[in-house]
Design a protein around this motif. Structure first.
Motif, PDB file in Angstrom:
ATOM      1  N   ILE A  20       5.205   0.546   2.235  1.00 13.67           N
ATOM      2  CA  ILE A  20       6.356   0.153   3.049  1.00 13.67           C
ATOM      3  C   ILE A  20       7.460  -0.423   2.167  1.00 13.67           C
ATOM      4  O   ILE A  20       8.650  -0.125   2.347  1.00 13.67           O
ATOM      5  N   LEU A  60      -0.851  -0.380   2.289  1.00 11.31           N
ATOM      6  CA  LEU A  60       0.211  -0.040   3.229  1.00 11.31           C
ATOM      7  C   LEU A  60       1.452  -0.888   2.982  1.00 11.31           C
ATOM      8  O   LEU A  60       2.578  -0.384   3.054  1.00 11.31           O
ATOM      9  N   ASN A  89       7.412  -0.541  11.747  1.00 10.55           N
ATOM     10  CA  ASN A  89       7.366  -1.666  10.806  1.00 10.55           C
ATOM     11  C   ASN A  89       8.259  -1.426   9.598  1.00 10.55           C
ATOM     12  O   ASN A  89       8.741  -2.382   8.990  1.00 10.55           O
ATOM     13  N   ILE A 148       3.793   2.740  11.400  1.00  8.10           N
ATOM     14  CA  ILE A 148       4.439   2.683  10.084  1.00  8.10           C
ATOM     15  C   ILE A 148       5.956   2.734  10.214  1.00  8.10           C
ATOM     16  O   ILE A 148       6.680   1.953   9.591  1.00  8.10           O
ATOM     17  N   SER A 167       3.620  -5.188   7.053  1.00  8.49           N
ATOM     18  CA  SER A 167       3.126  -3.858   6.689  1.00  8.49           C
ATOM     19  C   SER A 167       2.747  -3.047   7.911  1.00  8.49           C
ATOM     20  O   SER A 167       2.727  -1.818   7.870  1.00  8.49           O
TER      21      SER A 167
END
Length: 291
Positions: free
Chosen positions: A147, A143, A225, A222, A183
């Protein structure tokens, strides 16, 4: 064996002082706490206790009898966890201990009919801590890589060139690493646990409502962040690395978590309204058919 609580507010006062001291130790007095999302578990502790606020209020007022056997068992186990966390030191054990101690206080000081609330606090704390502790260690690397890649493409397309090499972002004279905390993996599992706990407040949610709300956790975590990483890059580029990696870095972690909670609450409200509108439409159609 039962007891009649006296001055029931005093044990809760001691618990509040313990929780505040523990949280301050790992946040206010720890300048590097922003490198991990684990302090957000203190926020989850507050939310869980807020969910059980009616039961806790009864225990504070001493309006009933508690069960000494189960209450002391929870208190003893919670105290062992909390003490181990203090001696190790391990924040995750301290927070777990606080969950179980709160459950023990409720089980001891509240009437028998609130025993389910006490075990709910202990069980939810155990599940949340274990999920928030183990899962990020296993899944956060992929992840973080995603990102970093998306952040670099978005900033490069709109503001200034950013190159992603793995989880490292290079821009101008600076570089930044998308860590496990940035993340969002910790936030994902914390938000998942919170969304499930949040459902306990009402029995009015349909199964599809619950599934949609839980399914929204991943994209919400997601996106928030991703915003955090982009804001840190912009702060580094335009203000300076010292500012971006200092208090600003720590506060953005808390900020995006709160924003994610608010977004989930808005989604929950929207689903309620959609369900209500669909029900009213169905009732109207049914009434028209009757006519």
């Amino acid at each position: 064996m039962n007891i009649r609580p006296h001055a029931s507010w005093f044990p809760w006062l001691l618990f509040a002082l313990m929780a505040f001291h523990s949280a301050a130790r790992y946040t206010l007095f720890n300048p590097s706490f922003g490198n991990s999302d684990e302090p957000l578990l203190y926020v989850i502790l507050v939310v869980v206790l807020w969910i059980e606020r009616s039961s806790i209020t009864v225990s504070l007022l001493g309006q009933g009898r508690g069960n000494l056997l189960s209450g002391l068992a929870l208190l003893g186990f919670g105290w062992v966890l909390y003490t181990a966390g203090r001696l190790y030191p391990a924040m995750i054990l301290e927070i777990w201990g606080l969950f179980v101690i709160a459950a023990g206080l409720l089980g001891t000081l509240a009437p028998e009919q609130y025993r389910r609330s006490a075990f709910f606090i202990a069980l939810s704390g155990t599940i949340i801590v274990l999920i928030g502790w183990i899962a990020p260690q296993l899944l956060s690397s992929n992840l973080a890589l995603a990102i970093a890649t998306v952040s670099a493409k978005m900033i490069s397309a709109t503001l200034f060139p950013v190159v992603a090499n793995g989880v490292i972002l290079y821009f101008g004279p600076y570089s930044a690493e998308v860590t496990k905390a940035c993340s969002g993996m910790n936030s994902i599992f914390s938000l998942t646990a919170l969304s499930v706990l949040y459902l306990r407040e009402s029995a009015q949610r349909k199964p599809w409502h619950i599934l949609v709300l839980v399914a929204c956790v991943l994209p919400v975590a997601i996106l928030t962040n991703l915003f955090r990483v982009i804001s840190l890059v912009l702060a580094t580029q335009y203000i300076g690395e010292n500012f971006a990696q200092g208090l600003f870095h720590d506060m953005t972690g808390i900020f995006v978590f709160i924003v994610a909670l608010l977004i989930l609450a808005l989604i929950d409200r929207f689903l309620f309204q959609a369900s209500k509108g669909y029900k009213q439409t169905g009732n109207k159609a049914h009434a028209d058919n009757q006519v």
